[in-house]
Design a protein around this motif. Structure first.
Motif, PDB file in Angstrom:
ATOM      1  N   LEU A 198      -2.294   2.891  -1.631  1.00 12.85           N
ATOM      2  CA  LEU A 198      -2.314   1.834  -1.147  1.00 12.85           C
ATOM      3  C   LEU A 198      -1.090   1.800   0.430  1.00 12.85           C
ATOM      4  O   LEU A 198      -0.517   2.666   0.444  1.00 12.85           O
ATOM      5  CB  LEU A 198      -1.209   1.049  -1.972  1.00 12.85           C
ATOM      6  N   GLU A 199      -1.829   0.736   1.176  1.00 12.30           N
ATOM      7  CA  GLU A 199      -1.157   0.700   2.457  1.00 12.30           C
ATOM      8  C   GLU A 199       0.356   0.228   2.352  1.00 12.30           C
ATOM      9  O   GLU A 199       1.344   0.513   3.001  1.00 12.30           O
ATOM     10  CB  GLU A 199      -1.902  -0.101   3.321  1.00 12.30           C
ATOM     11  N   ASP A 200       0.683  -0.817   1.395  1.00 15.05           N
ATOM     12  CA  ASP A 200       1.651  -1.447   1.080  1.00 15.05           C
ATOM     13  C   ASP A 200       2.429  -0.838  -0.227  1.00 15.05           C
ATOM     14  O   ASP A 200       1.846  -1.086  -1.402  1.00 15.05           O
ATOM     15  CB  ASP A 200       1.849  -3.070   0.943  1.00 15.05           C
ATOM     16  N   HIS A 223      -8.626   0.464  -2.743  1.00 18.51           N
ATOM     17  CA  HIS A 223      -9.286  -0.268  -1.562  1.00 18.51           C
ATOM     18  C   HIS A 223      -9.319  -1.396  -1.427  1.00 18.51           C
ATOM     19  O   HIS A 223      -9.482  -2.166  -0.478  1.00 18.51           O
ATOM     20  CB  HIS A 223     -10.761   0.655  -1.659  1.00 18.51           C
ATOM     21  N   ASN A 262      -6.009  -3.114  -0.681  1.00 16.86           N
ATOM     22  CA  ASN A 262      -5.813  -2.929   0.837  1.00 16.86           C
ATOM     23  C   ASN A 262      -6.676  -3.732   1.781  1.00 16.86           C
ATOM     24  O   ASN A 262      -5.928  -4.536   2.633  1.00 16.86           O
ATOM     25  CB  ASN A 262      -6.207  -1.522   1.283  1.00 16.86           C
ATOM     26  N   SER A 282      -5.212  -7.465   3.803  1.00 13.94           N
ATOM     27  CA  SER A 282      -5.209  -7.527   5.228  1.00 13.94           C
ATOM     28  C   SER A 282      -6.259  -8.725   5.714  1.00 13.94           C
ATOM     29  O   SER A 282      -5.816  -9.807   6.518  1.00 13.94           O
ATOM     30  CB  SER A 282      -5.876  -6.109   5.770  1.00 13.94           C
TER      31      SER A 282
END
Ligand code: BTN
Length: 323
Positions: free
Chosen positions: A78-80, A245, A248, A252
């Motif tokens: 995960l990005e966050d 995925h 993410n 966004s």
């Protein structure tokens, strides 16, 4: 009854997934539980229709690939890393879990291995067998009025396509207005959005996404045309990877949508539009119309050219192609 995911169940499946037999005593020692507790968990997985071979004197092994949902694995990708994600072994509906009065405007997510009352659009049921598919909902706050959220389900379908692409799927996956993802006329994924207006301005949306990840053919509960990502990609799908995925891309896209609406996504939609150029019947509570699909506008409305040559845009409805 809603049941949070049990850490021992995750460990058990992880142990059994290495292709070797493991006996109850050694599994019990690794999980710090008794042999009979191990046996109960094995029975539970078998009741959920996960195939486990058991051989006297050797122990247990998974008879087919199965990777259980695991927040630690999802988080790695995960990005966050600070998201609140609730994971359930079994739940009525991930959407219903998030549809409760809530003070915080923070995004909250919910995932489940199984839904006992999974909901589809237009009052339909969403078939949600244990361990096969992805059932994900997110509660998101928009600084927008409810009337500005029509593009939300379209955007979610685009996020599903982006997630499949990140997984390595390069097939021609299409979006069907307003909320479906299709491959060769069969449904891969659907979205159910439930919106609550806030009295102080803004709106909360619960965005529920179901993706047929590893669903098997012989499921008698399924009547309409569907396909799984496993079939399309000819390999077992790790749902932790797919979930990461999807989260993410979705987050966004949602941030962009909150700022600029659906306009930045119109072109992306046009490249994947399953209905474009088709003559359809569009039904909703108010009317039934027939027309040729011209695409979508900047609000995410479906643009139809009617038989008298006029062009009208529709914010909701169920479209079926006239062949
Ligand atoms: C549809 O195509 O009719 C929409 C299907 C939406 C299914 C998802 S699965 C996760 C979330 N929880 C639900 O009960 N429904 C949505």
């Amino acid at each position: 009854m809603n049941k949070k995911m049990n850490a021992s169940l995750i460990k058990l499946v992880t142990i059994l997934s290495d292709g070797h037999y493991h006996d109850g005593t050694s599994i019990g020692a690794q999980l710090n539980i008794t042999r009979s507790a191990v046996w109960k968990m094995i029975r539970k997985l078998q009741d959920y229709k996960i195939k486990i071979n058991s051989v006297k004197g050797k122990g247990y092994v998974l008879a087919e690939p199965f990777i259980i949902l695991d927040l630690a694995e999802i988080n790695k990708k995960l990005e966050d890393k600070n998201l609140e994600i609730n994971l359930f072994e079994s739940i009525n509906s991930t959407n219903d879990y998030l549809k409760v009065p809530y003070e915080s405007k923070n995004t909250v997510l919910c995932l489940a291995e199984q839904q006992t009352a999974g909901k589809g659009r237009l009052g339909r049921k969403w078939h949600s067998p244990f361990g096969r598919n992805l059932y994900l909902s997110g509660r998101y706050f928009f600084r927008k009025d409810v009337s500005e959220l029509a593009g939300l389900s379209l955007l979610t379908s685009l996020a599903v396509i982006a997630a499949l692409k990140s997984l390595g799927c390069n097939e021609e996956i299409l979006v069907k207005w307003p909320n479906d993802v299709f491959y060769q006329h069969r449904k891969i994924s659907g979205t159910l959005i439930e919106i609550q207006a806030e009295s102080h301005g803004g709106s909360f949306a619960v965005i529920g996404i179901g993706i047929n990840a590893n669903m098997i053919d012989d499921d008698p509960a399924l009547t309409s045309a569907w396909i799984s990502v496993q079939k399309i990609m000819a390999r077992y799908i790790d749902r932790n990877e797919l979930a990461a995925h999807l989260i993410n891309h979705l987050l966004s896209y949602l941030a962009e949508f909150d700022l600029h609406g659906f306009a930045p996504f119109v072109e992306m939609w046009g490249k994947r539009d399953y209905l474009r150029g088709q003559v359809v019947t569009l039904k909703n509570a108010q009317h039934e119309v027939r027309g040729r699909v011209l695409g979508v506008n900047e609000q995410g409305y479906l643009r139809l050219e009617l038989s008298d040559g006029s062009v009208r845009a529709f914010s909701s409805g169920d479209a079926s192609i006239i062949r």
